[in-house]
Scaffold this motif. Structure first.
Motif, PDB file in Angstrom:
ATOM      1  N   ASP A  67       0.840  -1.192   0.000  1.00  0.00           N
ATOM      2  CA  ASP A  67       0.000   0.000   0.000  1.00  0.00           C
ATOM      3  C   ASP A  67       0.876   1.243   0.000  1.00  0.00           C
ATOM      4  O   ASP A  67       2.027   1.191   0.451  1.00  0.00           O
ATOM      5  N   MET A  68       0.337   2.327  -0.520  1.00  0.00           N
ATOM      6  CA  MET A  68       1.038   3.611  -0.499  1.00  0.00           C
ATOM      7  C   MET A  68       0.050   4.722  -0.170  1.00  0.00           C
ATOM      8  O   MET A  68      -1.121   4.646  -0.552  1.00  0.00           O
ATOM      9  N   ILE A  69       0.551   5.724   0.500  1.00  0.00           N
ATOM     10  CA  ILE A  69      -0.187   6.951   0.766  1.00  0.00           C
ATOM     11  C   ILE A  69       0.743   8.095   0.394  1.00  0.00           C
ATOM     12  O   ILE A  69       1.921   8.089   0.769  1.00  0.00           O
ATOM     13  N   ALA A  70       0.227   9.072  -0.344  1.00  0.00           N
ATOM     14  CA  ALA A  70       1.059  10.190  -0.782  1.00  0.00           C
ATOM     15  C   ALA A  70       0.365  11.513  -0.491  1.00  0.00           C
ATOM     16  O   ALA A  70      -0.855  11.611  -0.573  1.00  0.00           O
ATOM     17  N   THR A  71       1.183  12.481  -0.147  1.00  0.00           N
ATOM     18  CA  THR A  71       0.706  13.851   0.032  1.00  0.00           C
ATOM     19  C   THR A  71       1.870  14.790  -0.279  1.00  0.00           C
ATOM     20  O   THR A  71       2.992  14.555   0.154  1.00  0.00           O
ATOM     21  N   ASP A  72       1.573  15.815  -1.044  1.00  0.00           N
ATOM     22  CA  ASP A  72       2.600  16.789  -1.424  1.00  0.00           C
ATOM     23  C   ASP A  72       3.861  16.075  -1.915  1.00  0.00           C
ATOM     24  O   ASP A  72       3.803  15.354  -2.893  1.00  0.00           O
ATOM     25  N   ASP A  73       4.988  16.249  -1.207  1.00  0.00           N
ATOM     26  CA  ASP A  73       6.255  15.668  -1.651  1.00  0.00           C
ATOM     27  C   ASP A  73       6.635  14.397  -0.875  1.00  0.00           C
ATOM     28  O   ASP A  73       7.775  13.955  -0.935  1.00  0.00           O
ATOM     29  N   LYS A  74       5.701  13.790  -0.171  1.00  0.00           N
ATOM     30  CA  LYS A  74       5.975  12.607   0.659  1.00  0.00           C
ATOM     31  C   LYS A  74       5.168  11.410   0.182  1.00  0.00           C
ATOM     32  O   LYS A  74       4.007  11.541  -0.220  1.00  0.00           O
ATOM     33  N   VAL A  75       5.793  10.234   0.251  1.00  0.00           N
ATOM     34  CA  VAL A  75       5.110   8.973  -0.031  1.00  0.00           C
ATOM     35  C   VAL A  75       5.468   7.996   1.078  1.00  0.00           C
ATOM     36  O   VAL A  75       6.644   7.811   1.397  1.00  0.00           O
ATOM     37  N   ALA A  76       4.437   7.395   1.673  1.00  0.00           N
ATOM     38  CA  ALA A  76       4.629   6.309   2.632  1.00  0.00           C
ATOM     39  C   ALA A  76       4.308   5.012   1.900  1.00  0.00           C
ATOM     40  O   ALA A  76       3.254   4.909   1.256  1.00  0.00           O
ATOM     41  N   MET A 107       8.368   2.483   4.483  1.00  0.00           N
ATOM     42  CA  MET A 107       9.314   3.396   3.851  1.00  0.00           C
ATOM     43  C   MET A 107       8.692   4.780   3.792  1.00  0.00           C
ATOM     44  O   MET A 107       7.507   4.928   3.495  1.00  0.00           O
ATOM     45  N   TRP A 108       9.486   5.797   4.066  1.00  0.00           N
ATOM     46  CA  TRP A 108       9.055   7.185   4.026  1.00  0.00           C
ATOM     47  C   TRP A 108       9.960   7.871   3.020  1.00  0.00           C
ATOM     48  O   TRP A 108      11.165   7.997   3.242  1.00  0.00           O
ATOM     49  N   LEU A 109       9.410   8.265   1.893  1.00  0.00           N
ATOM     50  CA  LEU A 109      10.191   8.821   0.806  1.00  0.00           C
ATOM     51  C   LEU A 109       9.812  10.275   0.551  1.00  0.00           C
ATOM     52  O   LEU A 109       8.638  10.635   0.642  1.00  0.00           O
ATOM     53  N   THR A 110      10.820  11.077   0.226  1.00  0.00           N
ATOM     54  CA  THR A 110      10.620  12.480  -0.109  1.00  0.00           C
ATOM     55  C   THR A 110      10.983  12.668  -1.576  1.00  0.00           C
ATOM     56  O   THR A 110      12.021  12.172  -2.036  1.00  0.00           O
ATOM     57  N   ILE A 111      10.125  13.382  -2.285  1.00  0.00           N
ATOM     58  CA  ILE A 111      10.315  13.630  -3.711  1.00  0.00           C
ATOM     59  C   ILE A 111      10.720  15.097  -3.907  1.00  0.00           C
ATOM     60  O   ILE A 111      10.145  15.995  -3.287  1.00  0.00           O
TER      61      ILE A 111
END
Length: 134
Positions: A69-78, A107-111
């Motif tokens: 599963d993924m959740i994204a908001t603005d420049d972040k993706v979990a 995982m906590w990713l920044t774009i």
């Protein structure tokens, strides 16, 4: 990028990892990419990430890291993932057991600039050790 586009980027990145395409990861990552496998332990650049992770993957055959599963908001993706693999190589001083390992990761990713600039991994190392030494 939109949240949906960021999720596609992260999905493609993990798809490449699952295919063993470590040489292709740079196209998904920012030049300033950094990876944290623990809070204050950075690995810089895609090469640092690959060196850190392949020694872990090399300890397991038939491994797969399934994106659940993924959740994204603005420049972040979990990204919530499940890792599974057979323990066939040395892992952090634990000799191969042949046991099937299964554990979850968050995982906590920044774009930034349409690329992954930071990746933070959260998982329970004690659970992994317990599964391999029980």
């Amino acid at each position: 990028m939109s949240s949906g586009t960021n999720q596609q980027l992260v999905g493609a990145f993990y798809g490449e990892i699952n295919r063993g395409g470590f040489n292709e990861l740079a196209r998904y990552c920012h030049d300033d990419f950094r990876f944290y496998h623990q809070v204050d332990t950075p690995h810089f650049g895609v090469a640092g990430f690959v060196a850190s992770e392949t020694k872990n993957f090399d300890a397991f055959s038939n491994w797969r890291m399934s994106l659940q599963d993924m959740i994204a908001t603005d420049d972040k993706v979990a990204a919530y993932m499940i890792f599974e693999g057979d323990h066939t190589g040395d892992w952090k001083g634990i000799a191969p057991t042949g046991r099937r390992l299964r554990f979850s990761l968050l995982m906590w990713l920044t774009i930034q600039d349409d690329k992954i600039v930071e990746k933070r991994a959260h998982f329970d190392q004690a659970d992994i050790k317990a599964q391999l030494t029980r």
